[in-house]
Enzyme design. Structure first.
Site, short mmCIF file in Angstrom:
data_model
loop_
_atom_site.label_atom_id
_atom_site.label_comp_id
_atom_site.label_asym_id
_atom_site.label_seq_id
_atom_site.Cartn_x
_atom_site.Cartn_y
_atom_site.Cartn_z
N SER A 36 50.39 6.50 45.26
CA SER A 36 50.85 5.70 44.11
C SER A 36 50.51 4.24 44.43
O SER A 36 50.25 3.90 45.59
CB SER A 36 52.36 5.87 43.98
OG SER A 36 52.92 4.82 43.25
N TYR A 75 61.05 6.26 46.94
CA TYR A 75 59.76 6.68 46.37
C TYR A 75 58.62 5.89 47.01
O TYR A 75 57.63 6.46 47.48
CB TYR A 75 59.77 6.48 44.85
CG TYR A 75 58.51 6.93 44.15
CD1 TYR A 75 58.32 8.27 43.83
CD2 TYR A 75 57.51 6.03 43.81
CE1 TYR A 75 57.15 8.70 43.19
CE2 TYR A 75 56.35 6.43 43.17
CZ TYR A 75 56.18 7.77 42.85
OH TYR A 75 55.03 8.19 42.22
P1 NDP Z 1 55.98 15.03 36.57
O1 NDP Z 1 57.40 14.67 36.77
O2 NDP Z 1 55.43 15.22 35.21
O3 NDP Z 1 55.63 16.36 37.42
C1 NDP Z 1 56.06 16.51 38.73
C2 NDP Z 1 55.97 17.96 39.11
O4 NDP Z 1 56.55 18.11 40.44
C3 NDP Z 1 56.75 18.87 38.17
O5 NDP Z 1 56.00 20.02 37.87
C4 NDP Z 1 57.98 19.22 39.00
O6 NDP Z 1 58.56 20.48 38.73
C5 NDP Z 1 57.43 19.21 40.42
N1 NDP Z 1 58.54 19.08 41.37
C6 NDP Z 1 59.43 18.07 41.43
N2 NDP Z 1 60.35 18.33 42.37
C7 NDP Z 1 60.05 19.53 42.91
C8 NDP Z 1 60.63 20.35 43.91
N3 NDP Z 1 61.75 19.99 44.53
N4 NDP Z 1 60.07 21.53 44.24
C9 NDP Z 1 58.96 21.92 43.58
N5 NDP Z 1 58.34 21.20 42.61
C10 NDP Z 1 58.88 20.02 42.28
O7 NDP Z 1 55.16 13.91 37.36
P2 NDP Z 1 53.64 13.42 37.30
O8 NDP Z 1 52.76 14.48 36.80
O9 NDP Z 1 53.64 12.09 36.67
O10 NDP Z 1 53.37 13.16 38.86
C11 NDP Z 1 52.52 13.95 39.66
C12 NDP Z 1 52.29 13.18 40.96
O11 NDP Z 1 51.62 11.95 40.68
C13 NDP Z 1 53.56 12.82 41.69
O12 NDP Z 1 53.37 12.98 43.09
C14 NDP Z 1 53.77 11.35 41.35
O13 NDP Z 1 54.50 10.67 42.35
C15 NDP Z 1 52.34 10.86 41.27
N6 NDP Z 1 52.12 9.65 40.46
C16 NDP Z 1 52.25 9.69 39.08
C17 NDP Z 1 52.00 8.55 38.33
C18 NDP Z 1 52.11 8.54 36.84
O14 NDP Z 1 51.91 7.48 36.21
N7 NDP Z 1 52.42 9.65 36.19
C19 NDP Z 1 51.58 7.28 38.97
C20 NDP Z 1 51.48 7.35 40.41
C21 NDP Z 1 51.74 8.50 41.11
P3 NDP Z 1 59.37 20.79 37.35
O15 NDP Z 1 58.26 21.05 36.34
O16 NDP Z 1 60.16 22.00 37.68
O17 NDP Z 1 60.18 19.58 37.05
#
Ligand code: NDP
Length: 250
Positions: free
Chosen positions: A155, A168
């Site tokens: 990130s 985070y």
């Molecule tokens: P979302 O919240 O849309 O998706 C995150 C996913 O991670 C979901 O499918 C969620 O599951 C899963 N997850 C969370 N906790 C757990 C857990 N304990 N066990 C298993 N699965 C888990 O986030 P994004 O798509 O935005 O983010 C994806 C990645 O990109 C992350 O690592 C985030 O930090 C990073 N990121 C995103 C940015 C953005 O602007 N979107 C910017 C910078 C980094 P569930 O569907 O069950 O909730």
């Protein structure tokens, strides 16, 4: 690197077995569908079985290779869970050609002085401990690939410590270090590579939680940033290791 110019071949990931964590929503969901459409057999990880089944059906309906489903709650996964995971993948596929560590949680946006320690533990478990343990546990399967890519999700706040981003920011800085140390320690294994990707602001539920006043329509959707993911997970990036990339760099 400007990933917009990257044009992956349609069979880029043919016969490759790739595990993606957190495919239930957002970027992980888009990556699972895109990797499958480029020929990969995708192992769909998430904590919510019904969400996994929906994506499984969607990928099958697209005529892509049949995926596999892997439910695991990363907050509480035990050593035994990871052993079972290894055994399942070994029996089913015998090797692994890539992991996209995508699952993540935001935690609280409060000063460290007030940061709840239970939230701290959860964020560090999901965002940092899980990618480490999963990579360590699955290394024997990755080593059996002719060209394996491990891609960690960072990130902007993983590049520099950012006030009010608490656990985070700290977890993502840790992920950057994790990727570089794996890359350095395993550089003699020429079939393995470890890199980080920063998706940049992308229209997902996590982004909306982090920036509630932002107009989501001003942001790219996960589909738009897939060229970077395809390049880094597929064989076109062979030989690149220990690097950090911005999916939206121009
Ligand atoms: P979302 O919240 O849309 O998706 C995150 C996913 O991670 C979901 O499918 C969620 O599951 C899963 N997850 C969370 N906790 C757990 C857990 N304990 N066990 C298993 N699965 C888990 O986030 P994004 O798509 O935005 O983010 C994806 C990645 O990109 C992350 O690592 C985030 O930090 C990073 N990121 C995103 C940015 C953005 O602007 N979107 C910017 C910078 C980094 P569930 O569907 O069950 O909730």
């Amino acid at each position: 690197m400007n990933f917009k110019e990257y044009k992956p071949s349609t069979d880029l990931l043919k016969d490759r077995v790739i595990l993606i964590t957190g495919v239930g929503d957002g970027i992980g969901r888009a990556a699972a569908i895109n990797f499958a459409l480029h020929g990969a057999t995708v192992v769909l990880h998430g904590r919510n079985l019904s969400k996994l089944e929906i994506i499984y059906d969607e990928i099958e309906a697209l005529g892509a290779p049949q995926p596999a489903i892997l439910p695991l709650q990363l907050s509480t996964a035990s050593e035994h869970d990871y052993e079972v995971l290894f055994d399942t993948l070994e029996q089913q596929f015998g090797r692994l050609d890539g992991i996209l560590h995508n699952a993540g949680i935001l935690g609280e946006r409060v000063p460290l002085e007030d940061y709840p320690t239970d939230v701290w533990d959860d964020v560090l478990n999901v965002n940092l401990r899980a990618p480490f343990v999963l990579t360590q546990a699955l290394l024997p399967l990755l080593k059996r690939s002719d060209c394996a890519s491990v891609l960690f999700t960072s990130s902007g706040v993983g590049r520099e410590a950012r006030p009010l981003w608490g656990a985070y920011s700290i977890s993502k800085i840790g992920v950057e270090a994790l990727s570089k140390i794996f890359a350095e320690e395993l550089k003699s294994e020429e079939n393995l590579r470890f890199n980080c990707i920063n998706p940049g602001g992308t229209r997902t539920a996590m982004r909306a939680k982090a920036y509630p006043n932002e107009d989501p329509l001003t942001l790219p959707i996960p589909e738009d940033i897939m060229p970077a993911y395809l390049y880094l997970i597929g064989p076109d990036s062979k030989g690149i290791t220990g690097q950090s990339f911005d999916a939206q760099s121009k």
